[in-house]
Design a protein around this motif. Structure first.
Motif, PDB file in Angstrom:
ATOM      1  N   SER A  40      64.005 -90.500 114.293  1.00 28.26           N
ATOM      2  CA  SER A  40      62.783 -89.948 113.730  1.00 28.26           C
ATOM      3  C   SER A  40      61.684 -90.977 113.531  1.00 28.26           C
ATOM      4  N   ASP A  46      57.479 -85.727 107.057  1.00 25.83           N
ATOM      5  CA  ASP A  46      57.772 -84.412 106.502  1.00 25.83           C
ATOM      6  C   ASP A  46      58.578 -84.652 105.235  1.00 25.83           C
ATOM      7  N   LEU A  48      60.358 -82.797 103.560  1.00 22.13           N
ATOM      8  CA  LEU A  48      61.651 -82.103 103.538  1.00 22.13           C
ATOM      9  C   LEU A  48      62.574 -82.582 104.664  1.00 22.13           C
ATOM     10  N   TRP A  49      62.293 -83.774 105.208  1.00 23.59           N
ATOM     11  CA  TRP A  49      63.058 -84.278 106.341  1.00 23.59           C
ATOM     12  C   TRP A  49      64.544 -84.330 106.046  1.00 23.59           C
ATOM     13  N   ILE A  51      66.337 -82.521 103.955  1.00 29.84           N
ATOM     14  CA  ILE A  51      66.945 -81.189 103.891  1.00 29.84           C
ATOM     15  C   ILE A  51      67.171 -80.662 105.304  1.00 29.84           C
ATOM     16  N   LYS A  52      66.151 -80.813 106.144  1.00 34.24           N
ATOM     17  CA  LYS A  52      66.261 -80.343 107.525  1.00 34.24           C
ATOM     18  C   LYS A  52      67.364 -81.086 108.275  1.00 34.24           C
ATOM     19  N   MET A  55      70.742 -79.764 107.055  1.00 31.55           N
ATOM     20  CA  MET A  55      71.007 -78.431 107.591  1.00 31.55           C
ATOM     21  C   MET A  55      71.420 -78.520 109.061  1.00 31.55           C
ATOM     22  N   GLU A  56      70.766 -79.401 109.812  1.00 36.41           N
ATOM     23  CA  GLU A  56      71.115 -79.559 111.230  1.00 36.41           C
ATOM     24  C   GLU A  56      72.515 -80.145 111.383  1.00 36.41           C
ATOM     25  N   SER A  61      71.424 -72.704 108.938  1.00 33.56           N
ATOM     26  CA  SER A  61      70.050 -72.305 109.223  1.00 33.56           C
ATOM     27  C   SER A  61      69.614 -71.281 108.190  1.00 33.56           C
ATOM     28  N   HIS A  62      68.328 -71.221 107.997  1.00 30.88           N
ATOM     29  CA  HIS A  62      67.795 -70.237 107.068  1.00 30.88           C
ATOM     30  C   HIS A  62      66.669 -69.501 107.769  1.00 30.88           C
TER      31      HIS A  62
END
Length: 131
Positions: A40, A46, A48-49, A51-52, A55-56, A61-62
């Motif tokens: 990255s 970002d 919220l990097w 959190i993303k 999740m990945e 996924s949401h």
């Protein structure tokens, strides 16, 4: 546990010493991703990097309810076309049609669903042709 910072030593100097000693002990050798650039590093910031990324990593996924239902509808139609029997295909379509009707009667949050119930007989005819 690490030792306490001695009085009179600046925090930065104390931390630098701890990192240097850990590197000398080899604590940072063979870490995952060693020698590779950060994925990255060129990405825009970002907040919220993390959190993303989590999740990945965890395959989470949401989606808003309507988008989640759209995906479920697509998966159900594909499953009905590949079902083991015509009765099973009919059951799959009947179940998804019930969910579509419920979402049409009380639209959930998110973008419009844009789906209408499927014709069970049409899907059953397609199933018979394929099998």
């Amino acid at each position: 546990m690490t030792e306490r910072k001695p009085p009179g030593v600046t925090f930065e100097t104390w931390v630098d010493r701890q990192v240097r000693e850990a590197a000398e002990r080899g604590a940072f050798d063979d870490l995952p991703g060693a020698g590779r650039p950060l994925a990255s590093v060129d990405a825009p910031y970002d907040e919220l990097w993390w959190i993303k990324a989590k999740m990945e990593r965890e395959g989470i996924s949401h989606l808003p309810p309507t988008l989640r239902l759209r995906k479920e509808v697509e998966d159900a139609v594909a499953a009905a076309r590949e079902a083991a029997s015509e009765a099973q295909a009919r059951r799959i379509i009947a179940d998804i049609n019930e969910k579509i009707r419920a979402a049409t009667a009380r639209p959930p949050a998110g973008p419009p669903l844009n789906k209408k119930p499927y014709d069970v007989e049409e899907i059953a005819a397609e199933w018979r042709e394929r099998h």
